[in-house]
Scaffold this motif. Structure first.
Motif, PDB file in Angstrom:
ATOM      1  N   TYR B 119     -13.413  -8.685  -3.190  1.00 29.84           N
ATOM      2  CA  TYR B 119     -12.462  -9.299  -4.117  1.00 29.84           C
ATOM      3  C   TYR B 119     -12.048  -8.411  -5.291  1.00 29.84           C
ATOM      4  N   VAL B 120     -12.671  -7.268  -5.451  1.00 39.07           N
ATOM      5  CA  VAL B 120     -12.274  -6.383  -6.566  1.00 39.07           C
ATOM      6  C   VAL B 120     -11.830  -5.022  -6.026  1.00 39.07           C
ATOM      7  N   LEU B 121     -12.757  -4.320  -5.392  1.00 38.70           N
ATOM      8  CA  LEU B 121     -12.464  -2.952  -4.949  1.00 38.70           C
ATOM      9  C   LEU B 121     -11.339  -2.905  -3.917  1.00 38.70           C
ATOM     10  N   SER B 122     -11.462  -3.754  -2.905  1.00 37.51           N
ATOM     11  CA  SER B 122     -10.485  -3.736  -1.815  1.00 37.51           C
ATOM     12  C   SER B 122      -9.060  -4.037  -2.310  1.00 37.51           C
ATOM     13  N   PRO B 123      -8.840  -5.135  -3.061  1.00 35.61           N
ATOM     14  CA  PRO B 123      -7.480  -5.396  -3.552  1.00 35.61           C
ATOM     15  C   PRO B 123      -6.975  -4.326  -4.512  1.00 35.61           C
ATOM     16  N   LEU B 124      -7.897  -3.784  -5.353  1.00 39.88           N
ATOM     17  CA  LEU B 124      -7.450  -2.780  -6.330  1.00 39.88           C
ATOM     18  C   LEU B 124      -6.973  -1.497  -5.649  1.00 39.88           C
ATOM     19  N   THR B 125      -7.738  -1.011  -4.677  1.00 43.51           N
ATOM     20  CA  THR B 125      -7.342   0.225  -3.998  1.00 43.51           C
ATOM     21  C   THR B 125      -6.064   0.009  -3.183  1.00 43.51           C
ATOM     22  N   ALA B 126      -5.955  -1.183  -2.576  1.00 41.62           N
ATOM     23  CA  ALA B 126      -4.740  -1.481  -1.814  1.00 41.62           C
ATOM     24  C   ALA B 126      -3.529  -1.545  -2.749  1.00 41.62           C
ATOM     25  N   THR B 127      -3.738  -2.086  -3.953  1.00 46.73           N
ATOM     26  CA  THR B 127      -2.639  -2.169  -4.924  1.00 46.73           C
ATOM     27  C   THR B 127      -2.187  -0.771  -5.351  1.00 46.73           C
ATOM     28  N   MET B 128      -3.173   0.095  -5.603  1.00 44.55           N
ATOM     29  CA  MET B 128      -2.831   1.468  -6.008  1.00 44.55           C
ATOM     30  C   MET B 128      -1.978   2.151  -4.932  1.00 44.55           C
ATOM     31  N   PHE B 129      -2.357   1.935  -3.676  1.00 43.27           N
ATOM     32  CA  PHE B 129      -1.600   2.537  -2.564  1.00 43.27           C
ATOM     33  C   PHE B 129      -0.218   1.885  -2.465  1.00 43.27           C
ATOM     34  N   GLY B 130      -0.186   0.555  -2.688  1.00 37.81           N
ATOM     35  CA  GLY B 130       1.072  -0.181  -2.587  1.00 37.81           C
ATOM     36  C   GLY B 130       2.087   0.243  -3.647  1.00 37.81           C
ATOM     37  N   LEU B 131       1.585   0.693  -4.802  1.00 38.48           N
ATOM     38  CA  LEU B 131       2.493   1.122  -5.881  1.00 38.48           C
ATOM     39  C   LEU B 131       3.358   2.308  -5.462  1.00 38.48           C
ATOM     40  N   LEU B 132       2.866   3.053  -4.462  1.00 36.55           N
ATOM     41  CA  LEU B 132       3.631   4.212  -3.975  1.00 36.55           C
ATOM     42  C   LEU B 132       5.036   3.817  -3.561  1.00 36.55           C
ATOM     43  N   ALA B 133       5.180   2.625  -2.965  1.00 35.97           N
ATOM     44  CA  ALA B 133       6.493   2.178  -2.486  1.00 35.97           C
ATOM     45  C   ALA B 133       7.504   2.174  -3.628  1.00 35.97           C
ATOM     46  N   PHE B 134       7.059   1.742  -4.812  1.00 36.47           N
ATOM     47  CA  PHE B 134       7.960   1.676  -5.963  1.00 36.47           C
ATOM     48  C   PHE B 134       8.352   3.079  -6.427  1.00 36.47           C
ATOM     49  N   TYR B 135       7.365   3.958  -6.483  1.00 39.61           N
ATOM     50  CA  TYR B 135       7.655   5.321  -6.948  1.00 39.61           C
ATOM     51  C   TYR B 135       8.510   6.080  -5.934  1.00 39.61           C
ATOM     52  N   VAL B 136       8.256   5.833  -4.654  1.00 38.26           N
ATOM     53  CA  VAL B 136       9.040   6.522  -3.618  1.00 38.26           C
ATOM     54  C   VAL B 136      10.497   6.094  -3.707  1.00 38.26           C
ATOM     55  N   ALA B 137      10.721   4.788  -3.884  1.00 40.24           N
ATOM     56  CA  ALA B 137      12.097   4.285  -3.970  1.00 40.24           C
ATOM     57  C   ALA B 137      12.806   4.883  -5.183  1.00 40.24           C
TER      58      ALA B 137
END
Lengths: 302, 233
Positions: B119-137
């Motif tokens: 509930y902490v590590l897994s969602p946080l790391t996934a969120t960090m990776f997901g932020l890439l989509a915003f920066y790539v766009a």
């Protein structure tokens, strides 16, 4: 500090120049909408299995039933969104074929992901599988490529016991396994280093004819692995697109009667990817149009 | 003197044993020992890494450097995870040894470590990776400009890959018969040409260069010509 007022051209040219200077937060908002709306709406598009997905499916399919398979979870939750769908489908495929499955991880958090897959896929769809006989979880081991190198000469040197502490010598599934070459199929689901590249360099390269090797990889890593396909890697799934295509092949041959959403994650995620890719294409076109429109205008993009 | 000679001897011997093991079965067991030692040292590196993390962040907090609060959060999170993992707080008892607390499993969310992972590590790391989509766009909009011939090539390739990676690519080109002379214009063919011909050729060239460089550097280290990795006297 005083505000600078520029005289921008009117009409389409002026509009494009203004768009070229749009605040990046509007882009972030557009990305958020383009991903969340298709996700919430359950938008799906038909996927046609490509050559790589078909090659991966065939590679696992042609290994005789009951073969020993090593699946290495070489990723962590950061890339799970991209890799978990293909890992799930591969696990279901191997179990459906009757292969005996050995799970391991070269990444510290890979073990938990493999545990989740055992619980949600293996035991959910194949409850008859017995631990130690049909499958075993070896867990994570430090050493990166050193673990692979050691397994290519002596698996017992790298892993003396499974993740629960049971000595490998006492497990029926590990009977006769001395090196990684005693597996018939090796699968690496890889999010970076150590991963598929190291498996090719240290295991597949050391014994090229010993086992079939297939991989699942993230989109950003694919370019590094493409030179190994199809000689060293008989199958290769790239990103969500590869997972979605492979899921189609697996579930059409080995359908499940419940909780099928666990084997359609890739197809589900292609909806948001479809719209997000269109948005990025649109943004690139808009950015270039703004650049052309801004030529010769003070402060315009060149 | 010893600071340099002993590490150099270990380095050279390990390197030579690993190379020889490819050619001679006699050195195979020696190579297994060397690799086992490598794996043990990799485990010890985790401890060194943790020590380094503590030192860097404690220094940041004590000197009140900008962002010291983040360093404090890092340290608290590190300590909580470490302690939860070591004491196995809330671990599910082992069926074979129900009275031995440390034999229990902490993979499920009943255990503090498993809960923090799920509930902490897994969602946080996934969120960090997901932020890439915003920066790539955002980066695609601002930086992907057809300013010269090379940029146009890059832009064209990006367009093709972005299209063929979604169903639209197939939708747009499915009308071209697969057995016609224009079949190479179908989405899957274009993708294969770009990835398996141009991209693979480029990557192979890079990989051969890297391999030659790695071999040369390894030889320099093993033969003691390059001593930059060793401690200074």
């Amino acid at each position: 500090m005083h505000e600078r007022h520029e005289q921008l051209p009117t009409g389409l040219r002026g509009f494009l120049i203004r768009m070229g200077r749009i605040d990046r937060r509007w882009i972030y908002l557009a990305v958020a909408i383009s991903i969340s709306v298709p996700m919430l709406a359950g938008l799906r598009f038909p996927e046609v299995p490509g050559r790589m997905a078909t090659a991966t499916f065939d590679a696992i399919e042609t290994v005789p039933a009951g073969s020993r398979v090593l699946i290495s979870y070489d990723f962590d939750p950061a890339s799970a969104a991209e890799l978990e769908p293909m890992a799930n489908a591969m696990l279901h495929h191997c179990a459906s074929k009757g292969h005996r499955i050995v799970l391991m991880a070269l990444w510290p958090l890979g073990k938990q992901l493999a545990d989740d897959a055992v619980r949600d896929i293996l035991l959910e769809f194949h409850p008859e599988k017995v631990e130690g006989v049909d499958y075993v979880q070896l867990g994570f081991k430090t050493g990166n490529e050193g673990v692979i190198k050691l397994m290519s000469t002596a698996v017992a040197e790298a892993y003396s016991a499974d993740a629960k502490g049971t000595p490998l010598a006492g497990l029926p599934i590990m009977e006769g396994v001395r090196t990684v070459g005693d597996f018939d199929l090796v699968v690496s689901v890889s999010g970076g280093t150590p991963g598929s590249k190291e498996w090719v360099q240290y295991a597949d390269g050391a014994m090229p004819e010993a086992f079939t090797f297939v991989t699942g990889t993230t989109g950003v890593q694919a370019s590094q692995l493409l030179p190994y396909y199809p000689k060293q890697m008989e199958g290769m799934l790239i990103a969500i697109k590869g997972a979605a295509e492979y899921e189609m092949l697996v579930t059409s041959k080995y359908p499940v009667d419940h909780a099928d959403d666990r084997l359609s994650l890739g197809r589900k995620r292609m909806g948001p990817q479809f719209v997000a890719h269109l948005l990025i294409i649109g943004l690139i076109v808009l950015g270039n149009a703004a650049m052309i429109a801004g030529r010769g205008v003070k402060g315009g993009r060149r | 003197m010893l600071k340099r000679v002993i590490p150099l001897v270990i380095l050279s011997a390990s390197g030579l044993i690993l190379i020889l093991s490819y050619f001679s079965p006699i050195t195979e067991s020696l190579s297994e020992t060397v690799v086992s030692w490598f794996n043990i040292l990799a485990g010890v590196a985790f401890v060194l890494g943790a020590g380094n993390l503590l030192a860097v962040n404690l220094e940041k907090i004590s000197s009140r450097r900008p962002g010291w609060a983040y360093a404090a959060i890092t340290l608290v999170s590190f300590c909580v995870m470490l302690i939860a993992g070591l004491v196995k707080w809330g671990a599910v008892p082992n069926a074979d040894h129900p009275n031995v607390h440390l034999a229990g499993s902490q993979d499920s969310t009943q255990a503090a470590y498993g809960w923090a992972y799920e509930y902490v590590l897994s969602p946080l790391t996934a969120t960090m990776f997901g932020l890439l989509a915003f920066y790539v766009a955002s980066a695609a909009f601002r930086a992907f400009r057809a300013k010269n011939f090379e940029a146009i090539l890059l832009l064209g390739t990006a367009f093709i890959i972005l299209l063929v990676q979604i169903a639209l690519g197939a939708m747009l080109t499915d009308w071209i018969p697969a057995n016609s002379a224009f079949a190479f214009l179908r989405a899957e063919s274009i993708k294969a040409i770009v990835t398996e011909t141009f991209q693979t050729a480029g990557m192979r060239a890079i990989m051969i260069g890297i391999a030659l460089g790695t071999a040369a550097t390894s030889l320099r280290l093993i033969l003691g010509i390059d001593r930059a990795a060793l401690a200074k006297d």
